[in-house]
Design a protein around this motif. Structure first.
Motif, PDB file in Angstrom:
ATOM      1  N   SER A 218     -28.652 -55.699  -8.541  1.00 16.60           N
ATOM      2  CA  SER A 218     -27.198 -55.572  -8.595  1.00 16.60           C
ATOM      3  C   SER A 218     -26.774 -54.818  -9.852  1.00 16.60           C
ATOM      4  O   SER A 218     -25.879 -53.979  -9.816  1.00 16.60           O
ATOM      5  CB  SER A 218     -26.535 -56.953  -8.596  1.00 16.60           C
ATOM      6  N   PHE A 220     -28.601 -52.663 -11.473  1.00 16.64           N
ATOM      7  CA  PHE A 220     -28.983 -51.267 -11.268  1.00 16.64           C
ATOM      8  C   PHE A 220     -27.977 -50.542 -10.377  1.00 16.64           C
ATOM      9  O   PHE A 220     -27.776 -49.344 -10.495  1.00 16.64           O
ATOM     10  CB  PHE A 220     -30.379 -51.177 -10.624  1.00 16.64           C
ATOM     11  N   ALA A 221     -27.379 -51.278  -9.453  1.00 17.41           N
ATOM     12  CA  ALA A 221     -26.445 -50.651  -8.524  1.00 17.41           C
ATOM     13  C   ALA A 221     -25.062 -50.482  -9.131  1.00 17.41           C
ATOM     14  O   ALA A 221     -24.160 -49.943  -8.495  1.00 17.41           O
ATOM     15  CB  ALA A 221     -26.354 -51.467  -7.238  1.00 17.41           C
ATOM     16  N   GLY A 222     -24.884 -50.961 -10.353  1.00 13.56           N
ATOM     17  CA  GLY A 222     -23.621 -50.723 -11.039  1.00 13.56           C
ATOM     18  C   GLY A 222     -22.613 -51.854 -10.942  1.00 13.56           C
ATOM     19  O   GLY A 222     -21.446 -51.678 -11.266  1.00 13.56           O
TER      20      GLY A 222
END
Ligand SMILES: Nc1ncnc2c1ncn2[C@@H]1O[C@H](COP(=O)(O)OP(=O)(O)OP(=O)(O)O)[C@@H](O)[C@H]1O
Ligand SMILES: [Mg+2]
Lengths: 347, 503
Positions: A218, A220-222
């Motif tokens: 999550s 990493f996904a911003g």
């Protein structure tokens, strides 16, 4: 006439229903209600007295209201992979603050009193959120701090006594009715409704489940985990604040020692019975509410049947174990294995 | 004399709700034989393996080991029967030490207590026999996914008694490790152990395997000895169609003229233990390749650029403006995207649906308040399922139920959907089958032509060579060379990695 494929389809549909999230909680709830109906045929009877609905069912709903609110906040906290042990203490604080303001006549306007109660609850939630997401303290420890300290704070506010008061406006929250329905029930329905809508119409629900299911991915996904977590803990605080005001207004007094004592555990139980995993991720608001109703129906059933109060705890534990077993995939797998082995033997 | 058959699978079926993953599948493995199990993404390879090893219970058919039926036994029982497996997703426990992971469940005992000293020395010996020299007492998650994979293989190899099954063990390894693994496999083979080997690198099949079994859409397609099945025919069997063999020398490389401005320019960026200070310039419409061995600092550099880890020194400029990224969120706002290498931990969110996984980055970019409407979501889903050829029975099912390669495509879709100006790809085609690979490379190339900047990290030198306009070579956490123009070739790249910067 049923053809074989028809029948097959029917069993598949039946299987699907049985495997659905809501099936077992609802099944257990219905079982409890049926037991009550057999025991007391007038169990479902509802009367209207002085414009207010009366009856066992209404009573259960009314009493379930505070825990229902707590469990709603708790569901979202648990979904992020956390837990909020402080809700019982927040009940005590918000109740104490409201009672203190009323008794000392510092504030008299109802909206302002409510605002104060909500305000301290939000601050409590913010505190938890900061400890968890900014300082990185484990949720169970972080909220344990307020669980212990919060009751102390509430006792300081009440001066160690039960603060009683008279305030027509404030008493409406726990004692009033709207269209004959106790206002606390209306409040629960509204809170659940608004929450449901917000989770559906914004991406908050997605982000909450995402953080709980895989925090690294999550990140990493911003997704901004701290922001979401603070929001969720504040929401849990808000729910606890509302619950605290219902309880305080209901008995027209704030008891810092006992208000909401152990209620965090009931809330967690309800969430778990509703099928949300304590490890976080996917959450289920509707089933949580059913979980709350199961717990409350059980308590009421035991009390109305004249059993000693102490019994409630044992029976509660038993029912929780039962529901958890039925819902556990391992347990069901084992059952299936036993069953197929048996059929094999028969063949 | 025909060697004895040890593992025999016939008429195996396995269904999941809505998917028939295996139907009437057969496989026969003989002693001292290496069998390649091949098929496109979602063909059913991993499912077959999990049925054999007792992770799943198959719906019908038979599985026998040395003539004895093993269908219906539990996973533990099957390990005891002599089948050891290295699954596609590294299945170790991240918080235990390397040695503990290798000996989990079979620790050496002394006076009734775990003999730690023996366990550690054994683990060390085992790993060094595979030329992996690491601290076995460190926790597993201190190491990169590639090292973890080597550790998982070591565990599997050490336990193997009759049959060893390797599900895409080479997906994140580079040539050196792959060679090491092959040496090991040949040695096991000479001891009479049968090996099942899954891979998407067809060259590797011809390197090390004796037999090939091909699956397609959950069905058995063919079984043949390696010599009798040329590669083109094999691809044909796997995909059920021919693929246009895209010529890899087709790329006309851009040269950067001195007055064009880079999209991202990092100067002197570095962090202790990750990468020593270096400069990176990435231009719109161009591709920067990062070459180097495992652990050379390529992934670490990408993580610094994307704000996952804060650099200790240096600055990053986006279109000439200095930016400091506190988190990936900040980087995404500036148009960056980063498709990570470790898909299980850093990529997929297993419980969420395929569609939710796809829209996640775009949604995070927009913020929680402005939700992407259901219609728009569906369109994104449809678009990428089609263009990346994602095999899924339902776009709303949990992404963890997809095959490994298809999960990889979903993550790629997530970042493409975010509409990035700079896309950083770390091992983008890890686990993706030959058919989808060339399609994906084309899509990315197309985006690049439309002006997207690209940075590619790949252990496959071919991929780097095909993609890149410039290549930066890393070694031991230093940037040691930059190749441009005609210098970009597999040969030159290998030479640079091998020789330069050694003093
Ligand atoms: N646990 C599961 N639940 C539901 N469906 C599943 C599950 N595991 C696999 N499948 C489905 O079964 C099919 C075969 O998947 P499998 O993982 O065996 O493919 P694969 O050949 O290993 O592919 P890849 O090369 O991508 O790893 C896929 O369509 C997948 O979606
Ligand atoms: Mg697979």
């Amino acid at each position: 006439m049923l053809t074989i494929s028809d029948r097959k389809e029917k069993t598949i549909v039946l299987k699907e229903i049985m495997q659905s999230r809501l099936f077992w909680p609802i099944f257990v709830l219905l079982l409890l209600l049926a037991f009550n109906l057999i025991n007391d045929p007038s169990f479902f009877a509802i009367e209207i007295k002085q414009g207010r609905l009366f009856g066992s069912v209404i009573d259960i709903l009314n009493r379930a209201a505070p825990i229902a609110l707590l469990a709603l906040g708790m569901t979202l906290v648990i979904a992020t992979g956390g837990i909020d042990l402080s809700v019982g203490a927040v009940i005590a604080i918000s109740g104490a603050v409201c009672a203190y303001l009323i008794q000392n006549e510092i504030v008299t306007s109802t909206p302002l009193i409510i605002l104060a109660g909500i305000g301290v609850a939000l601050i409590a939630g913010l505190w938890n959120g900061i400890l968890v997401s900014i300082l990185g303290i484990q949720p169970i420890i972080a909220t344990l701090i307020l669980m212990v300290a919060g009751r102390g704070i509430a006792q300081l506010i009440t001066g160690g006594q039960i603060l009683t008061f008279d305030h027509v406006g404030f008493e409406f929250i726990g004692g009033g009715t709207l269209f004959g329905i106790p206002f606390s029930i209306v409040l629960v329905v509204l809170t659940y409704g608004v929450t449901f809508l917000v989770l559906r119409k914004t991406a908050l629900g997605l982000f909450i489940a995402s953080i709980g299911a895989n925090p690294t991915a999550s990140y990493f996904a911003g997704i901004r985990e701290p922001q979401i977590k603070i929001l969720v803990y504040m929401f849990s605080g808000l729910c606890a604040g509302l619950a605290g005001m219902i309880l305080t207004s209901d008995i027209q007094g704030a008891d810092a020692n006992n208000a909401g004592l152990w209620s965090e555990l009931d809330a967690i139980l309800a969430v778990v019975v509703g099928g949300t995993a304590l490890t976080g991720g996917r959450y289920y608001i509707g089933p949580t509410l059913i979980g709350v109703l199961i717990l409350q129906t059980m308590t009421t059933t035991i009390l109305t049947n004249g059993l000693p109060v102490q019994f409630t705890h044992i029976v509660k534990a038993a029912v929780v174990i039962l529901v958890m077993l039925i819902m556990s995939p391992q347990f069901r797998g084992e059952l299936n294995r036993l069953r197929t082995n048996k059929t094999k033997e028969i063949i | 004399m025909e060697p004895k058959s040890i593992l025999k699978v016939s008429q195996l079926n396995k269904s999941f709700p809505g998917v028939k993953a295996l139907s009437q599948v057969q496989l026969e493995l003989r002693e001292g034989e290496i069998m390649a199990l091949l098929g496109g993404n979602g063909a059913g390879k991993s499912t077959l393996i999990k049925c054999i090893t007792g992770v799943y219970t198959s719906d019908g058919g038979s599985i026998s080991l040395s003539g004895q039926s093993i269908r219906g036994l539990s996973a533990e029982e099957i390990i005891l029967k002599g089948i050891s497996t290295v699954h596609q997703e590294v299945n170790l426990i991240p918080t235990l030490s390397v040695a503990e992971n290798i000996y989990l469940g079979r620790q050496p005992y002394r006076f009734g207590l775990i003999d730690w000293a023996k366990m550690n020395t054994n683990a060390e010996e085992l790993l060094s026999s595979m030329k992996v020299f690491i601290d076995v007492t460190a926790t597993l998650n201190d190491y990169s996914i590639a090292v973890q994979q080597m550790i998982a293989i070591a565990r599997g190899v050490d336990m193997s008694a009759k049959v060893l099954i390797l599900d895409e063990p080479t997906a994140s390894l580079d040539n050196k490790e792959v060679e090491q693994l092959f040496t090991l496999m040949r040695e096991l083979k000479s001891r009479g152990i049968g090996i099942v080997f899954v891979t998407h690198f067809l060259d590797q099949v011809y390197d090390v395997c004796d037999q090939i079994t091909v699956l397609r859409n959950g069905q058995f397609v063919a079984s043949s000895s390696v010599d009798e099945l040329p590669q083109i025919e094999l691809i044909n069997l796997m995909l059920g169609k021919q693929i246009s063999n895209k010529n890899s020398s087709g790329k006309s490389r851009h040269t950067t003229d001195s007055n064009s401005k880079p999209f991202l320019s990092a100067s002197n960026i570095g962090r202790k233990g990750m990468i020593n200070p270096c400069d990176v310039n990435i231009y719109s419409g161009q591709t920067l390749g990062l070459g180097g061995l495992l652990g050379s600092g390529r992934t670490e550099l990408a993580k610094l650029l994307f704000g996952i880890v804060k650099p200790e020194q240096g600055t990053i400029q986006i279109e000439g403006e200095v930016k400091a990224f506190g988190s990936p969120h900040d980087a995404i706002q500036e148009g960056l995207a980063f498709c990570p290498e470790d898909r299980k931990v850093e990529g997929i969110i297993g419980e969420l649906s395929v569609l939710e996984n796809m829209v996640l980055a775009l949604q995070a970019k927009q913020g929680w308040f402005r939700m992407i409407g259901p219609k728009e979501q569906k369109e994104i889903g449809k678009k990428f399922v089609r263009s990346l050829n994602i095999v899924t029975s339902d776009i709303n099912k949990p992404v963890k139920e997809l095959s490994g390669g298809n999960q990889q495509k979903v993550i790629l879709a997530r970042w493409l959907a975010s509409g990035p100006s700079l896309l950083i790809l770390d091992e983008p085609t890890r686990g993706i089958d030959v058919g989808a690979k060339s399609e994906i490379l084309q899509i990315i190339d197309g985006l690049c032509k439309q002006g997207m900047a690209l940075m590619v990290i790949s252990s496959e030198l071919d991929e780097i060579v095909e993609f890149s306009d410039r290549v930066s070579v890393l070694k031991d956490h230093n940037m040691i060379a930059e190749l441009t123009g005609k210098d970009i070739s597999t040969q030159k790249l290998m030479e640079t990695i091998a020789h330069e910067g050694r003093d």
